[in-house]
Design an enzyme around this catalytic site. Structure first.
Site, mmCIF file in Angstrom:
data_model
loop_
_atom_site.group_PDB
_atom_site.id
_atom_site.type_symbol
_atom_site.label_atom_id
_atom_site.label_comp_id
_atom_site.label_asym_id
_atom_site.label_seq_id
_atom_site.Cartn_x
_atom_site.Cartn_y
_atom_site.Cartn_z
ATOM 1 N N HIS A 195 0.882 -1.387 0.052
ATOM 2 C CA HIS A 195 -0.043 -0.071 0.142
ATOM 3 C C HIS A 195 0.783 1.291 0.032
ATOM 4 O O HIS A 195 0.398 2.424 -0.094
ATOM 5 C CB HIS A 195 -0.851 -0.129 1.167
ATOM 6 C CG HIS A 195 -0.346 0.364 2.639
ATOM 7 N ND1 HIS A 195 -0.051 -0.521 3.289
ATOM 8 C CD2 HIS A 195 -0.331 1.515 3.084
ATOM 9 C CE1 HIS A 195 0.320 0.106 4.439
ATOM 10 N NE2 HIS A 195 0.288 1.388 4.274
ATOM 11 N N ASN B 57 18.209 11.042 11.915
ATOM 12 C CA ASN B 57 17.441 12.308 11.831
ATOM 13 C C ASN B 57 17.036 12.725 10.308
ATOM 14 O O ASN B 57 18.044 13.091 9.553
ATOM 15 C CB ASN B 57 18.168 13.429 12.466
ATOM 16 C CG ASN B 57 17.212 14.807 12.605
ATOM 17 O OD1 ASN B 57 16.668 15.060 11.703
ATOM 18 N ND2 ASN B 57 17.716 15.717 13.537
ATOM 19 N N GLU C 132 24.697 9.216 4.716
ATOM 20 C CA GLU C 132 23.310 8.625 4.424
ATOM 21 C C GLU C 132 23.500 8.165 2.814
ATOM 22 O O GLU C 132 24.362 8.690 2.158
ATOM 23 C CB GLU C 132 22.144 9.764 4.260
ATOM 24 C CG GLU C 132 21.922 10.202 5.718
ATOM 25 C CD GLU C 132 22.455 11.439 6.034
ATOM 26 O OE1 GLU C 132 21.808 12.042 6.896
ATOM 27 O OE2 GLU C 132 23.694 11.518 5.553
ATOM 28 N N ASP D 196 -0.187 -7.517 1.696
ATOM 29 C CA ASP D 196 0.421 -6.107 1.698
ATOM 30 C C ASP D 196 1.968 -6.053 1.867
ATOM 31 O O ASP D 196 2.466 -5.609 2.823
ATOM 32 C CB ASP D 196 -0.102 -5.197 2.847
ATOM 33 C CG ASP D 196 0.209 -3.853 2.606
ATOM 34 O OD1 ASP D 196 0.332 -3.465 1.524
ATOM 35 O OD2 ASP D 196 -0.262 -3.294 3.736
ATOM 36 N N SER E 209 4.272 2.868 8.026
ATOM 37 C CA SER E 209 3.724 1.682 7.141
ATOM 38 C C SER E 209 4.856 1.461 6.341
ATOM 39 O O SER E 209 5.797 2.077 5.732
ATOM 40 C CB SER E 209 2.744 2.401 6.080
ATOM 41 O OG SER E 209 1.569 2.526 6.742
#
Length: 246
Positions: free
Chosen positions: A63, A77, A85, A107, A200
């Site tokens: 989803h 952060n 990163e 899902d 999610s």
């Protein structure tokens, strides 16, 4: 973890999907580099989480699908650049072929990175499960989702929550007619601790294995309404076959 929000209005229960990610309610700030498999899915803003399972593949929730996704690894952060990163665009985004947007069954989604991530102390993969977990198993859920069950407070720093897997009977009683054999519940029936909008797609890790993906629930941290996740153990063959074919 909430693709669904259920509202009791005039005695009726209404379910509808929301275009928001799940969050952590009642958790704590993760220590830096303690969740090196956690990724942020970005489309100009953080919208979902995911889990790195090897140098070039990420597991998330179906989803969370968008046609263009940048995967951000090594984040802590998300509001600032901290150094270390890695931002890598998605080359392929593959939802489970039996994903059902109405029932939220299956899902789960795979994302292939356009180039392999560099694995180090900040970025590393999480193992897929060797077997399905037992009820009572303690798991770690993490994400940058909302930290309030009522209102909004989206944190910049990664949040963590330890939560147990609930029995199938407790899960089905919490959501009558809505739990398939591919789903599990985790969290606290008394409420107060849960994932939420913004979390999610993020990891549910138990004993060093990716056993779940933040998926849906009734609100966040509500009494009697735990979070629901696909059982990743049911999808290991699909994951391995999809990676081999792509």
């Amino acid at each position: 973890m909430k693709t669904f929000i259920f509202l009791a209005l005039l005695g009726a229960t209404v379910a509808f999907p929301i275009d928001d990610d799940d969050k952590i309610v009642g958790g704590y700030t993760c220590s830096r580099n303690s969740v090196p498999y956690q990724v942020s899915l970005n489309s100009g803003y953080h919208f979902c989480g995911g889990s790195l399972i090897n140098s070039q593949w990420v597991v998330s929730a179906a989803h969370c699908y968008k046609s263009r996704i940048q995967v951000r690894l090594g984040e802590y952060n998300i509001a600032v650049s901290e150094g270390g990163e890695q931002f890598i665009n998605a080359a392929k985004i593959i939802r489970h072929p039996r994903y059902n947007a109405n029932t939220i069954d299956n899902d789960i989604m795979l994302i292939k990175l356009s180039s392999p991530a560099t694995l180090n102390s900040r970025v590393s993969a999480i193992a897929l499960p060797k077997s399905c977990p037992a009820a009572g198993t303690q798991c770690l859920i993490s994400g940058w989702g909302n930290t309030q069950s009522i209102g909004q407070n989206y944190p910049d720093v990664l949040q963590c929550l330890k939560a147990p897997i609930l029995s199938d009977s407790v899960c089905r009683n919490a959501y009558p007619g809505q739990i398939s054999s591919n789903m599990m519940c985790l969290g606290y029936m008394e409420g107060g601790k849960d994932s939420c909008q913004g979390d999610s797609g993020g990891p549910v890790v138990c004993n060093g294995e990716l056993q779940g993906v933040v998926s849906w629930g009734a609100g966040c941290a509500q009494k009697g309404k735990p979070g629901v996740s696909p059982k990743v153990c049911k999808y290991v063959s699909w994951i391995q076959q999809t990676i081999a074919a792509n």
